[in-house]
Scaffold this motif. Structure first.
Motif, mmCIF file in Angstrom:
data_model
loop_
_atom_site.group_PDB
_atom_site.id
_atom_site.type_symbol
_atom_site.label_atom_id
_atom_site.label_comp_id
_atom_site.label_asym_id
_atom_site.label_seq_id
_atom_site.Cartn_x
_atom_site.Cartn_y
_atom_site.Cartn_z
ATOM 1 N N PHE A 31 62.987 -28.971 68.353
ATOM 2 C CA PHE A 31 63.528 -27.633 68.099
ATOM 3 C C PHE A 31 65.050 -27.631 67.968
ATOM 4 O O PHE A 31 65.591 -27.019 67.033
ATOM 5 N N PRO A 32 65.813 -28.288 68.884
ATOM 6 C CA PRO A 32 67.273 -28.280 68.716
ATOM 7 C C PRO A 32 67.733 -28.921 67.407
ATOM 8 O O PRO A 32 68.700 -28.465 66.798
ATOM 9 N N ILE A 33 67.031 -29.990 66.979
ATOM 10 C CA ILE A 33 67.411 -30.659 65.734
ATOM 11 C C ILE A 33 67.158 -29.742 64.538
ATOM 12 O O ILE A 33 67.982 -29.647 63.620
ATOM 13 N N LEU A 36 69.848 -27.150 64.442
ATOM 14 C CA LEU A 36 71.095 -27.707 63.928
ATOM 15 C C LEU A 36 71.064 -27.829 62.408
ATOM 16 O O LEU A 36 72.038 -27.478 61.725
ATOM 17 N N LEU A 37 69.963 -28.343 61.887
ATOM 18 C CA LEU A 37 69.851 -28.518 60.440
ATOM 19 C C LEU A 37 69.968 -27.186 59.713
ATOM 20 O O LEU A 37 70.635 -27.081 58.673
ATOM 21 N N ILE A 38 69.332 -26.153 60.254
ATOM 22 C CA ILE A 38 69.385 -24.839 59.612
ATOM 23 C C ILE A 38 70.767 -24.214 59.774
ATOM 24 O O ILE A 38 71.345 -23.675 58.819
ATOM 25 N N ALA A 39 71.332 -24.294 60.989
ATOM 26 C CA ALA A 39 72.631 -23.665 61.245
ATOM 27 C C ALA A 39 73.742 -24.308 60.441
ATOM 28 O O ALA A 39 74.710 -23.635 60.055
ATOM 29 N N SER A 40 73.637 -25.610 60.155
ATOM 30 C CA SER A 40 74.694 -26.284 59.394
ATOM 31 C C SER A 40 74.718 -25.863 57.926
ATOM 32 O O SER A 40 75.665 -26.201 57.224
ATOM 33 N N THR A 49 74.665 -13.215 61.990
ATOM 34 C CA THR A 49 73.932 -12.041 61.520
ATOM 35 C C THR A 49 72.490 -12.335 61.124
ATOM 36 O O THR A 49 71.733 -11.412 60.855
ATOM 37 N N THR A 50 72.099 -13.595 61.077
ATOM 38 C CA THR A 50 70.735 -13.945 60.687
ATOM 39 C C THR A 50 70.001 -14.588 61.851
ATOM 40 O O THR A 50 70.616 -15.089 62.801
ATOM 41 N N PHE A 51 68.674 -14.576 61.767
ATOM 42 C CA PHE A 51 67.844 -15.223 62.782
ATOM 43 C C PHE A 51 68.109 -16.718 62.785
ATOM 44 O O PHE A 51 68.320 -17.325 61.731
ATOM 45 N N GLY A 52 68.086 -17.328 63.973
ATOM 46 C CA GLY A 52 68.488 -18.724 64.102
ATOM 47 C C GLY A 52 67.699 -19.692 63.258
ATOM 48 O O GLY A 52 68.245 -20.680 62.774
ATOM 49 N N LEU A 53 66.397 -19.442 63.054
ATOM 50 C CA LEU A 53 65.550 -20.364 62.308
ATOM 51 C C LEU A 53 65.302 -19.905 60.872
ATOM 52 O O LEU A 53 64.409 -20.436 60.205
ATOM 53 N N SER A 54 66.077 -18.942 60.404
ATOM 54 C CA SER A 54 65.933 -18.485 59.022
ATOM 55 C C SER A 54 67.102 -18.993 58.195
ATOM 56 O O SER A 54 68.241 -19.068 58.675
ATOM 57 N N THR A 262 75.267 -31.993 63.674
ATOM 58 C CA THR A 262 74.120 -32.427 62.865
ATOM 59 C C THR A 262 74.318 -33.849 62.362
ATOM 60 O O THR A 262 73.401 -34.687 62.427
ATOM 61 N N ILE A 263 75.506 -34.149 61.865
ATOM 62 C CA ILE A 263 75.788 -35.502 61.377
ATOM 63 C C ILE A 263 75.717 -36.509 62.519
ATOM 64 O O ILE A 263 75.238 -37.639 62.336
#
Length: 289
Positions: A31-33, A36-40, A49-54, A262-263
């Protein structure tokens, strides 16, 4: 229902339960990975302003450019430092663990068990407790704020000695070593050309564990390093987080921090995936023999 049918039903029931539990562990681990991939890929506005996993608009390239430009591109110096520390420490720790474990497993000398128990006792000592004594010793020899202040302490990987001794006792036959001695081989030749090859899966295991431990190490570099140019990723990103948390305009820096985090995950994944082949190959070869 027959006894065999009952046992079969019970077996499948427990298997489904174990599968469910392992699926939960897998989701919890990745889940944390995934976050990170989505947030980056988000910009500063979308991050809040958006959902963390969207997903929002794809801003990964802009974030990478910002990461490369921020503070003169010091992040990639930290990345190189971390890779250097992890590779050198893991290599040195693997060799030292193999030598120490080989001596404990295949030689008898006075005080062997007491010394081994003392080393195992070091497993119970938290690493944070040792940071200050290590700092004082390094200060005595003038190694504080140098790469050696991280490399030398991290080469002492106590769990590796325990793991390698157990592996050597099970995979390196004493009869083979005695046959080599009868043929006139020296102890160095026996260790380097015979024992080390039989230890390959264990060596790779210790290397991977030591590599990951050094890569994720935070407290020791924080204590022994002062210069920004010597910092690993863990301390560097933590400093950036403190700046973003305490200063105005931190929203933009948070996207850079998440991209950098993420990197920083990718090298450890690549090292494990690459070396896993040799790990499995060595285990299979040992089973065939």
């Amino acid at each position: 229902m027959t006894m065999a049918g009952y046992q079969t039903a019970s077996f499948y029931r427990y298997r489904r339960l174990n599968t469910l539990l392992m699926s939960g562990v897998l989701v919890y681990s990745i889940f944390p990975i995934v976050y990170l991939l989505i947030a980056s890929t988000k910009n500063a506005r979308e991050l809040y302003t958006t959902f963390g996993l969207s997903f929002g608009e794809f801003h990964l390239l802009q974030n990478l450019r910002g990461l490369a430009a921020y503070d003169g591109g010091i992040y990639f110096r930290w990345l190189a430092n971390t890779l250097l520390y992890s590779t050198v420490c893991a290599s040195g720790a693997t060799l030292l663990c193999a030598m120490a474990a080989y001596a404990f497993a295949k030689f008898k000398f006075p005080g062997r068990d007491a010394l081994y128990n003392l080393i195992l006792g070091a497993l119970m000592v938290p690493q944070t407790v040792l940071a200050i004594p290590i700092f004082l010793m390094l200060a005595k020899v003038g190694m504080v704020d140098t790469p050696w202040a991280v490399i030398l302490p991290m080469m002492l990987y106590v769990p590796g000695v325990f793991l390698m001794r157990v592996y050597i006792e099970q995979s390196v036959p004493t009869e083979l070593l005695e046959a080599a001695r009868i043929d006139g081989a020296s102890e160095f030749v026996i260790f380097s050309r015979i024992a080390l090859r039989l230890m390959a899966p264990g060596l790779i295991t210790v290397f991977l564990l030591s590599f990951v431990q050094t890569w994720n190490n935070y407290f020791l570099p924080l204590v022994v390093l002062n210069s920004t140019q010597y910092l690993p990723i863990t301390v560097g990103l933590s400093n950036w987080y403190s700046i973003a948390h305490n200063a105005s305009g931190g929203e933009t820096l948070f996207t850079i921090i998440l991209t950098g985090a993420t990197i920083s995950v990718l090298p450890t994944i690549l090292v494990f995936v690459f070396m896993q082949r040799y790990w499995q190959r060595g285990l299979t070869a040992g089973a065939v023999k």
